[in-house]
Design a protein around this motif. Structure first.
Motif, PDB file in Angstrom:
ATOM      1  N   GLY A 197       0.814  -1.211   0.000  1.00 34.25           N
ATOM      2  CA  GLY A 197       0.000   0.000   0.000  1.00 34.25           C
ATOM      3  C   GLY A 197       0.841   1.251   0.000  1.00 34.25           C
ATOM      4  O   GLY A 197       0.508   2.256  -0.671  1.00 34.25           O
ATOM      5  N   ALA A 198       1.961   1.230   0.737  1.00 36.43           N
ATOM      6  CA  ALA A 198       2.843   2.396   0.788  1.00 36.43           C
ATOM      7  C   ALA A 198       3.460   2.670  -0.578  1.00 36.43           C
ATOM      8  O   ALA A 198       3.580   3.820  -1.006  1.00 36.43           O
ATOM      9  CB  ALA A 198       3.911   2.178   1.842  1.00 36.43           C
ATOM     10  N   ILE A 199       3.869   1.598  -1.281  1.00 36.10           N
ATOM     11  CA  ILE A 199       4.463   1.758  -2.605  1.00 36.10           C
ATOM     12  C   ILE A 199       3.435   2.341  -3.567  1.00 36.10           C
ATOM     13  O   ILE A 199       3.730   3.280  -4.340  1.00 36.10           O
ATOM     14  CB  ILE A 199       4.974   0.403  -3.123  1.00 36.10           C
ATOM     15  CG1 ILE A 199       6.196  -0.049  -2.290  1.00 36.10           C
ATOM     16  CG2 ILE A 199       5.322   0.486  -4.601  1.00 36.10           C
ATOM     17  CD1 ILE A 199       6.669  -1.448  -2.629  1.00 36.10           C
ATOM     18  N   ALA A 200       2.185   1.810  -3.530  1.00 33.84           N
ATOM     19  CA  ALA A 200       1.162   2.307  -4.440  1.00 33.84           C
ATOM     20  C   ALA A 200       0.845   3.774  -4.158  1.00 33.84           C
ATOM     21  O   ALA A 200       0.659   4.569  -5.078  1.00 33.84           O
ATOM     22  CB  ALA A 200      -0.105   1.464  -4.291  1.00 33.84           C
ATOM     23  N   LYS A 201       0.799   4.138  -2.883  1.00 32.25           N
ATOM     24  CA  LYS A 201       0.463   5.505  -2.528  1.00 32.25           C
ATOM     25  C   LYS A 201       1.536   6.473  -3.002  1.00 32.25           C
ATOM     26  O   LYS A 201       1.233   7.605  -3.448  1.00 32.25           O
ATOM     27  CB  LYS A 201       0.304   5.612  -1.004  1.00 32.25           C
ATOM     28  CG  LYS A 201       0.046   7.015  -0.472  1.00 32.25           C
ATOM     29  CD  LYS A 201      -1.309   7.530  -0.973  1.00 32.25           C
ATOM     30  CE  LYS A 201      -1.643   8.882  -0.374  1.00 32.25           C
ATOM     31  NZ  LYS A 201      -2.871   9.446  -0.956  1.00 32.25           N
ATOM     32  N   ASN A 202       2.778   6.073  -2.953  1.00 32.55           N
ATOM     33  CA  ASN A 202       3.877   6.948  -3.324  1.00 32.55           C
ATOM     34  C   ASN A 202       4.232   6.908  -4.796  1.00 32.55           C
ATOM     35  O   ASN A 202       5.173   7.561  -5.228  1.00 32.55           O
ATOM     36  CB  ASN A 202       5.106   6.592  -2.480  1.00 32.55           C
ATOM     37  CG  ASN A 202       4.956   7.035  -1.038  1.00 32.55           C
ATOM     38  OD1 ASN A 202       5.074   8.206  -0.730  1.00 32.55           O
ATOM     39  ND2 ASN A 202       4.671   6.093  -0.151  1.00 32.55           N
ATOM     40  N   ALA A 203       3.490   6.134  -5.564  1.00 28.90           N
ATOM     41  CA  ALA A 203       3.731   6.074  -7.012  1.00 28.90           C
ATOM     42  C   ALA A 203       3.148   7.284  -7.730  1.00 28.90           C
ATOM     43  O   ALA A 203       3.423   7.491  -8.899  1.00 28.90           O
ATOM     44  CB  ALA A 203       3.128   4.793  -7.594  1.00 28.90           C
ATOM     45  N   GLY A 204       2.339   8.078  -7.024  1.00 29.21           N
ATOM     46  CA  GLY A 204       1.747   9.247  -7.647  1.00 29.21           C
ATOM     47  C   GLY A 204       0.241   9.137  -7.659  1.00 29.21           C
ATOM     48  O   GLY A 204      -0.329   8.060  -7.478  1.00 29.21           O
ATOM     49  N   PRO A 205      -0.427  10.282  -7.885  1.00 26.27           N
ATOM     50  CA  PRO A 205      -1.904  10.288  -7.877  1.00 26.27           C
ATOM     51  C   PRO A 205      -2.480   9.537  -9.077  1.00 26.27           C
ATOM     52  O   PRO A 205      -1.859   9.520 -10.159  1.00 26.27           O
ATOM     53  CB  PRO A 205      -2.247  11.778  -7.944  1.00 26.27           C
ATOM     54  CG  PRO A 205      -1.060  12.401  -8.605  1.00 26.27           C
ATOM     55  CD  PRO A 205       0.130  11.607  -8.162  1.00 26.27           C
ATOM     56  N   GLN A 206      -3.620   8.905  -8.855  1.00 21.71           N
ATOM     57  CA  GLN A 206      -4.326   8.263  -9.958  1.00 21.71           C
ATOM     58  C   GLN A 206      -5.128   9.292 -10.730  1.00 21.71           C
ATOM     59  O   GLN A 206      -5.817  10.123 -10.128  1.00 21.71           O
ATOM     60  CB  GLN A 206      -5.262   7.156  -9.441  1.00 21.71           C
ATOM     61  CG  GLN A 206      -4.546   5.968  -8.838  1.00 21.71           C
ATOM     62  CD  GLN A 206      -5.519   4.853  -8.469  1.00 21.71           C
ATOM     63  OE1 GLN A 206      -6.729   5.044  -8.519  1.00 21.71           O
ATOM     64  NE2 GLN A 206      -5.005   3.713  -8.102  1.00 21.71           N
ATOM     65  N   GLU A 207      -5.022   9.223 -12.043  1.00 19.22           N
ATOM     66  CA  GLU A 207      -5.798  10.154 -12.867  1.00 19.22           C
ATOM     67  C   GLU A 207      -7.143   9.541 -13.192  1.00 19.22           C
ATOM     68  O   GLU A 207      -7.234   8.348 -13.502  1.00 19.22           O
ATOM     69  CB  GLU A 207      -5.041  10.461 -14.166  1.00 19.22           C
ATOM     70  CG  GLU A 207      -3.750  11.237 -13.930  1.00 19.22           C
ATOM     71  CD  GLU A 207      -3.119  11.708 -15.235  1.00 19.22           C
ATOM     72  OE1 GLU A 207      -3.804  11.582 -16.269  1.00 19.22           O
ATOM     73  OE2 GLU A 207      -1.991  12.197 -15.197  1.00 19.22           O
ATOM     74  N   ILE A 208      -8.185  10.363 -13.109  1.00 16.56           N
ATOM     75  CA  ILE A 208      -9.551   9.895 -13.399  1.00 16.56           C
ATOM     76  C   ILE A 208     -10.011  10.458 -14.728  1.00 16.56           C
ATOM     77  O   ILE A 208      -9.875  11.618 -15.003  1.00 16.56           O
ATOM     78  CB  ILE A 208     -10.527  10.338 -12.277  1.00 16.56           C
ATOM     79  CG1 ILE A 208     -10.085   9.740 -10.951  1.00 16.56           C
ATOM     80  CG2 ILE A 208     -11.951   9.934 -12.591  1.00 16.56           C
ATOM     81  CD1 ILE A 208     -10.910  10.184  -9.764  1.00 16.56           C
TER      82      ILE A 208
END
Length: 414
Positions: free
Chosen positions: A403-414
């Motif tokens: 979860g930490a890696i996914a969170k720090n990968a950058g914001p998700q674009e919608i």
């Protein structure tokens, strides 16, 4: 030329009463079959018989299908915890399999030329009946005057009145079908999505306002997923179950007892097998009580993966049965899975029925996962002797990494 013979599935309600008189007018010799799946109470079989004879039945027979319904349909619905769209226990819909099979067998036994039923074309029952008839007696003609003529209940009432037969007002206003699983109620309020059924439309459940203030506590005992007893906390069997060898006795008695405490009413809305949206009222106090208790026991003895997988497969099984997929071999596969899943579902559940609510109070089982953990020193919220504080810290650290890696990968674009 002798008359052709037809066997009509007959409940004594408005639709089947119309069908009997109409078919007789068309020249058929009409035999009527009343299939008891739990909707016939004391004396009601005789009432239906008299109605059939009054309307001109050439022969009437009552067939008791309660044991078969319970063993073939209800036990697996409980094992699956099946509620259509999460709330509706399929009530009479799931019973049509057994009812239709008995009607077909009666037609074969009496060398009939055809089978008739009083289903409309707007619901699902006509598909259920036709599916069974096509599978078991493909040579039989299927006659469905209500479906084919697209009749209104008011027209049927007036037709019968013109022929000298009175129909009670409530029977005209509401279509009511009762069985062991429950009762379905359809009428003007259920044709739309806003109105609720009035008090006088319900058949046997008490309103929450009229239910006893204190409620009642029960203990339900299960062996391999099947209920074997229902008692009060002091061990007294609930009324109607003591000494009764019938395997459906507990459900029948729970229907009566839970109804007294305002349990079981609801309105279900969902898509039918033919694609339209339908809404129907139901009363299923016993079935909802059994499923709530059974589910609580499963939470104690089944692993999370078992529960999650079983929820998916059990729901699919119930949907197939509800939608008249009766004879596909996949249902045997589902039943084998459900039987296997229940090998440890043995134990007792304490429940309270109060003011329309079913409240699980506790459960116990020789296969309790909670007890097994406690014996090894694991007590939720207190501590564990199976791992150290450092090990717990390491687990939490590793668990948080994805979860930490996914969170720090950058914001998700919608």
């Amino acid at each position: 030329m002798s008359k052709r013979t037809i066997v009509l599935a007959f409940s004594g309600g408005l639709d089947t009463s119309y069908a009997l008189v109409s078919l007789k007018e068309q020249g058929w010799e009409v035999l009527t079959a009343n299939i008891d799946t739990g909707g016939l109470h004391s004396g009601e079989a005789d009432v239906v018989r008299k109605r059939a004879e009054e309307l001109g039945s050439a022969g009437h027979f009552v067939i008791d299908a309660r044991e078969e319904l319970y063993s073939r349909v209800i036990t697996y619905a409980v094992k699956a915890n099946y509620l259509r769209n999460g709330g509706y226990p399929s009530c009479v819909g799931a019973e049509r399999l057994v009812q239709a099979e008995k009607v077909v067998q009666a037609a074969l036994d009496h060398n009939a030329d055809a089978v008739a039923h009083g289903s409309t074309g707007a619901g699902a029952d006509h598909v259920r009946y036709d599916s069974v008839i096509r599978a078991l007696a493909p040579q039989m003609e299927i006659v469905t005057p209500i479906r084919d003529e697209r009749l209104t209940r008011e027209f049927e009432r007036d037709f019968l009145l013109q022929h000298g037969f009175h129909t009670p007002d409530k029977v005209t206003t509401y279509s009511i079908n009762e069985g062991l699983i429950g009762t379905s109620i359809g009428g003007k309020e259920t044709y739309g999505s806003w109105d609720y059924l009035p008090e006088d439309a319900w058949t046997y459940t008490k309103s929450i306002a009229d239910a006893p203030e204190d409620g009642i506590e029960l203990i339900l005992e299960f062996v391999k997923g099947e209920v074997i007893s229902a008692t009060t906390p002091d061990g007294t069997p609930i009324p109607g179950t003591g000494g009764d060898a019938k395997n459906y006795a507990i459900l029948r008695s729970l229907n009566t007892l839970a109804a007294e405490h305002g349990v079981g009413r609801g309105i279900h809305m969902g898509s039918t097998m033919v694609g339209n949206l339908a809404r129907v009222g139901f009363e299923a106090p016993g079935m909802l009580t059994l499923i709530a208790a059974h589910r609580e026991l499963e939470r104690l003895v089944l692993s999370n993966r078992q529960q999650a997988t079983k929820a998916q497969l059990g729901n699919t099984y119930g949907d197939l049965l509800h939608e008249a997929v009766y004879y596909d071999p996949i249902l045997d596969d589902f039943r084998a899975f459900l039987d296997s899943s229940q090998s440890r579902v043995t134990g007792a559940v304490r429940i309270k029925l109060i003011k329309g609510n079913i409240i699980p109070l506790g459960s116990r089982s020789p296969y309790s996962l909670l007890d097994a953990a406690t014996r090894q020193g694991v007590v939720y919220g207190y501590g564990s002797s199976l791992w150290s504080g450092d090990q717990a810290r390491a687990f939490a650290h590793m668990y948080a990494i994805p979860g930490a890696i996914a969170k720090n990968a950058g914001p998700q674009e919608i």
